[in-house]
Design a protein around this motif. Structure first.
Motif, mmCIF file in Angstrom:
data_model
loop_
_atom_site.group_PDB
_atom_site.id
_atom_site.type_symbol
_atom_site.label_atom_id
_atom_site.label_comp_id
_atom_site.label_asym_id
_atom_site.label_seq_id
_atom_site.Cartn_x
_atom_site.Cartn_y
_atom_site.Cartn_z
ATOM 1 N N GLY A 122 0.684 8.012 10.554
ATOM 2 C CA GLY A 122 0.069 7.591 9.001
ATOM 3 C C GLY A 122 1.524 6.763 8.356
ATOM 4 N N THR A 123 0.984 6.233 7.226
ATOM 5 C CA THR A 123 2.123 5.301 6.441
ATOM 6 C C THR A 123 2.208 5.616 5.182
ATOM 7 O OG1 THR A 123 1.215 3.271 7.918
ATOM 8 C CG2 THR A 123 2.188 2.982 5.495
ATOM 9 N N LYS A 124 3.586 6.108 4.729
ATOM 10 C CA LYS A 124 3.842 6.284 3.670
ATOM 11 C C LYS A 124 3.898 5.130 2.469
ATOM 12 C CE LYS A 124 7.002 9.961 4.922
ATOM 13 N NZ LYS A 124 8.505 10.841 4.828
ATOM 14 N N GLN A 125 4.184 4.002 2.821
ATOM 15 C CA GLN A 125 4.217 2.818 2.180
ATOM 16 C C GLN A 125 4.628 1.577 3.078
ATOM 17 O OE1 GLN A 125 7.468 1.237 -0.758
ATOM 18 N NE2 GLN A 125 5.736 1.770 -1.998
ATOM 19 N N VAL A 126 3.864 0.435 2.989
ATOM 20 C CA VAL A 126 4.060 -0.795 3.530
ATOM 21 C C VAL A 126 3.814 -1.885 2.753
ATOM 22 C CG1 VAL A 126 1.449 -0.644 4.267
ATOM 23 C CG2 VAL A 126 2.923 -2.033 5.708
ATOM 24 N N SER A 127 4.474 -2.768 3.032
ATOM 25 C CA SER A 127 4.503 -4.315 2.293
ATOM 26 C C SER A 127 4.300 -5.247 3.335
ATOM 27 C CB SER A 127 5.824 -4.666 1.615
ATOM 28 O OG SER A 127 6.010 -3.814 0.592
ATOM 29 N N SER A 179 -8.842 11.410 -0.579
ATOM 30 C CA SER A 179 -7.463 11.055 -0.313
ATOM 31 C C SER A 179 -7.271 9.812 -1.266
ATOM 32 C CB SER A 179 -7.266 10.445 1.070
ATOM 33 O OG SER A 179 -7.229 11.532 1.871
ATOM 34 N N PHE A 180 -6.339 9.327 -1.613
ATOM 35 C CA PHE A 180 -5.773 8.224 -2.493
ATOM 36 C C PHE A 180 -4.843 7.308 -1.952
ATOM 37 C CE2 PHE A 180 -7.569 11.399 -5.065
ATOM 38 C CZ PHE A 180 -8.614 10.895 -6.104
ATOM 39 N N ALA A 181 -4.816 6.174 -2.438
ATOM 40 C CA ALA A 181 -3.845 5.162 -1.702
ATOM 41 C C ALA A 181 -3.672 3.852 -2.821
ATOM 42 C CB ALA A 181 -4.040 4.585 -0.631
ATOM 43 N N ALA A 182 -2.648 3.596 -3.274
ATOM 44 C CA ALA A 182 -2.387 2.634 -4.241
ATOM 45 C C ALA A 182 -2.058 1.297 -3.929
ATOM 46 C CB ALA A 182 -1.251 3.031 -5.394
ATOM 47 N N ILE A 230 0.779 -1.302 -0.178
ATOM 48 C CA ILE A 230 -0.063 0.072 0.078
ATOM 49 C C ILE A 230 0.789 1.182 0.005
ATOM 50 C CG2 ILE A 230 -1.870 1.248 1.302
ATOM 51 C CD1 ILE A 230 -2.742 -1.457 2.567
ATOM 52 N N THR A 231 0.700 2.081 -1.063
ATOM 53 C CA THR A 231 1.566 3.401 -1.051
ATOM 54 C C THR A 231 0.538 4.538 -1.136
ATOM 55 O OG1 THR A 231 2.786 2.120 -2.408
ATOM 56 C CG2 THR A 231 3.102 4.588 -2.393
ATOM 57 N N ALA A 232 0.718 5.243 -0.001
ATOM 58 C CA ALA A 232 0.047 6.825 -0.033
ATOM 59 C C ALA A 232 0.053 7.722 -1.057
ATOM 60 C CB ALA A 232 0.201 7.302 1.370
ATOM 61 N N GLY A 233 -0.977 8.048 -1.645
ATOM 62 C CA GLY A 233 -0.854 9.210 -2.694
ATOM 63 C C GLY A 233 -0.393 10.506 -2.195
ATOM 64 N N ALA A 234 -0.477 11.567 -3.227
ATOM 65 C CA ALA A 234 -0.370 12.894 -2.697
ATOM 66 C C ALA A 234 -1.261 13.242 -1.875
ATOM 67 C CB ALA A 234 -0.297 13.719 -4.112
ATOM 68 N N GLY A 235 -0.921 14.164 -0.728
ATOM 69 C CA GLY A 235 -1.875 14.837 0.164
ATOM 70 C C GLY A 235 -1.252 14.780 1.621
ATOM 71 N N GLY A 236 -0.213 14.261 1.832
ATOM 72 C CA GLY A 236 0.434 14.410 3.201
ATOM 73 C C GLY A 236 0.049 13.392 4.045
ATOM 74 N N GLN A 237 -0.557 13.923 5.447
ATOM 75 C CA GLN A 237 -1.100 13.066 6.418
ATOM 76 C C GLN A 237 -2.240 12.430 6.079
ATOM 77 O OE1 GLN A 237 -0.998 16.149 9.695
ATOM 78 N NE2 GLN A 237 0.730 14.924 10.620
ATOM 79 N N TRP A 259 -4.995 7.497 5.544
ATOM 80 C CA TRP A 259 -5.773 6.430 4.484
ATOM 81 C C TRP A 259 -5.108 5.115 4.156
ATOM 82 C CZ3 TRP A 259 -9.619 3.976 3.524
ATOM 83 C CH2 TRP A 259 -10.054 3.613 2.139
ATOM 84 N N ALA A 260 -3.745 5.210 4.249
ATOM 85 C CA ALA A 260 -2.806 4.109 3.675
ATOM 86 C C ALA A 260 -2.897 3.195 5.054
ATOM 87 C CB ALA A 260 -1.452 4.461 3.601
ATOM 88 N N THR A 261 -2.776 3.898 6.481
ATOM 89 C CA THR A 261 -2.795 3.094 7.539
ATOM 90 C C THR A 261 -4.185 2.374 7.795
ATOM 91 O OG1 THR A 261 -1.252 4.566 8.479
ATOM 92 C CG2 THR A 261 -2.593 3.257 10.248
ATOM 93 N N MET A 262 -5.194 3.096 7.222
ATOM 94 C CA MET A 262 -6.768 2.518 7.696
ATOM 95 C C MET A 262 -6.836 1.060 6.461
ATOM 96 S SD MET A 262 -8.917 6.025 7.603
ATOM 97 C CE MET A 262 -10.480 5.109 7.144
ATOM 98 N N MET A 263 -6.181 1.330 5.428
ATOM 99 C CA MET A 263 -6.413 0.063 4.580
ATOM 100 C C MET A 263 -5.391 -0.963 5.041
ATOM 101 S SD MET A 263 -6.355 1.886 0.843
ATOM 102 C CE MET A 263 -6.747 0.408 -0.027
ATOM 103 N N LEU A 264 -4.460 -0.667 5.560
ATOM 104 C CA LEU A 264 -3.420 -1.672 5.913
ATOM 105 C C LEU A 264 -4.357 -2.493 7.224
ATOM 106 C CD1 LEU A 264 -0.938 -3.212 6.573
ATOM 107 C CD2 LEU A 264 -0.414 -1.524 8.279
ATOM 108 N N ARG A 265 -5.042 -1.666 8.175
ATOM 109 C CA ARG A 265 -5.920 -2.371 9.014
ATOM 110 C C ARG A 265 -7.102 -3.321 8.484
ATOM 111 N NH1 ARG A 265 -10.785 -0.964 11.385
ATOM 112 N NH2 ARG A 265 -11.381 -1.624 13.322
ATOM 113 N N MET A 266 -7.446 -2.678 7.364
ATOM 114 C CA MET A 266 -8.767 -3.261 6.675
ATOM 115 C C MET A 266 -8.226 -4.752 6.066
ATOM 116 S SD MET A 266 -11.038 -1.954 3.390
ATOM 117 C CE MET A 266 -9.624 -2.091 2.458
ATOM 118 N N TYR A 267 -7.039 -4.496 5.326
ATOM 119 C CA TYR A 267 -6.576 -5.938 4.795
ATOM 120 C C TYR A 267 -6.205 -6.799 5.975
ATOM 121 C CZ TYR A 267 -7.085 -4.267 0.251
ATOM 122 O OH TYR A 267 -7.544 -3.762 -1.055
ATOM 123 N N GLU A 268 -5.500 -6.442 6.999
ATOM 124 C CA GLU A 268 -4.985 -7.235 7.819
ATOM 125 C C GLU A 268 -6.435 -8.011 8.628
ATOM 126 O OE1 GLU A 268 -1.078 -5.608 10.032
ATOM 127 O OE2 GLU A 268 -2.836 -4.750 10.354
#
Length: 330
Positions: A137-142, A178-181, A89-96, A101-110
């Protein structure tokens, strides 16, 4: 395969032996599943002789569930669909905002993986700056995910995920987008893949110290590994294992998966040209929208599946979306 596994020389090549043993276990499980279905059908036939049609509903529901589970496997026949996966998961432009949002997505998939009884492990994570209420927040997580048919079920999650909500970082309570890839690749071991080979001179390996939120060192020794594939510019890393060797192995598995994804992307692009279709990078387009304000709605742009139970989805209830994505492929 059972004859091969029982041969005296089978364990001389340990890595190959482990791979074949795992494949044999999967075949046994598939065979046993079909035998269980046959047994259930036979039991219902016998029940029909003793009971009326009105009593059948309770008997058919478990069978229908079992058939649906086996049917789903038909849609998971790709080369690496049975493999474990690495989800990034990689956070898009938009800072915090995007990092949260990337941290929320990590929790969702976990949470989703917990419900599927899959094992997860964070391989690497780069953190953002601390926000209000201690939110980091999370900039990127694998995330490495282990289980049956993991890659096959999650591969269509690759893409851009869009969140609309009232920002917890805005004193004026403004609405933000917000966007995350998400990128999902199969976990491929170096010994298991004949088609994808990486020579030592094709990569650059950098060693560094692992770090945690706020930049604090969580490892005083230089065990974290970053590998750069020189020809493609692909960069992968692992920092959560105890030794350099373990982190290097995890990073190489990611690199193999990314190279496979790149080859598959090129193949799909060529097929699209032959069919006269416009080629598009799947994980470069918005695939799902999560709207939390001014109304509650999560919608998948490819399948049209939508739900107003946004909290359940953010808590890992993704089955409806993932099943629809698989059926869309076929």
């Amino acid at each position: 395969m059972e004859t091969l596994v029982e041969s005296p020389n089978f364990w001389q090549d340990k890595e190959r032996a482990v791979q074949l043993s795992k494949e044999l276990d999967q075949l046994r499980e598939a065979s046993q599943s079909i035998e269980r279905l046959k047994k259930q059908v036979q039991e219902i036939r016998e029940f029909l002789e003793l009971a009326g049609d009105g009593e059948m509903a309770g008997q058919l529901a478990p069978l229908e569930q079992s058939i649906a589970q086996e049917e789903r496997k038909i849609f998971l026949s790709g080369t690496y669909d049975r493999n474990d996966a690495i989800l990034t998961i990689t956070a898009g432009a938009g800072g915090q905002e995007a990092q949260d949002w990337a941290t929320m997505m990590l929790r969702m998939y976990e949470r989703y993986c917990q419900k599927k009884r899959w094992n997860t492990q964070i391989l690497s994570q780069s953190f953002g700056d601390p926000g209000p209420e201690g939110r980091i927040g999370t900039k990127q997580v694998s995330l490495e995910i282990k289980g049956q048919y993991v890659f096959g079920q999650l591969k269509r999650e690759s893409g851009v995920h869009r969140l609309v909500r009232i920002s917890p970082f805005s004193a004026q309570q403004l609405r933000h987008t917000s966007f995350a890839a998400v990128e999902v690749i199969p976990r491929i071991t170096e010994s298991a893949e004949e088609e994808i080979r990486v020579k030592p001179e094709e990569i650059r390996v950098d060693v560094f110290r692992a770090s945690g939120p706020g930049g604090q060192n969580v490892n005083k020794r230089e065990t974290a590994i970053r590998i750069t594939h020189l020809a493609t510019g692909i960069i992968v890393g692992s920092q959560t294992q105890r030794t350099q060797q373990e982190n290097r192995q995890k990073a190489m598995e990611q690199l193999m998966g990314k190279l496979y994804a790149l080859k598959e992307q090129e193949r799909q692009g060529e097929l699209a040209k032959l069919r006269g279709q416009k080629s598009s990078i799947e994980w470069g387009s918005q695939i799902r929208s999560y709207v939390l304000h001014p109304y509650q709605m999560i919608k998948d742009m490819r399948t049209g599946i939508e739900t107003s139970d946004t909290q359940a989805v953010l808590d890992g209830d993704l089955d409806e979306f993932i099943e629809a994505e698989l059926r869309l492929l076929y």
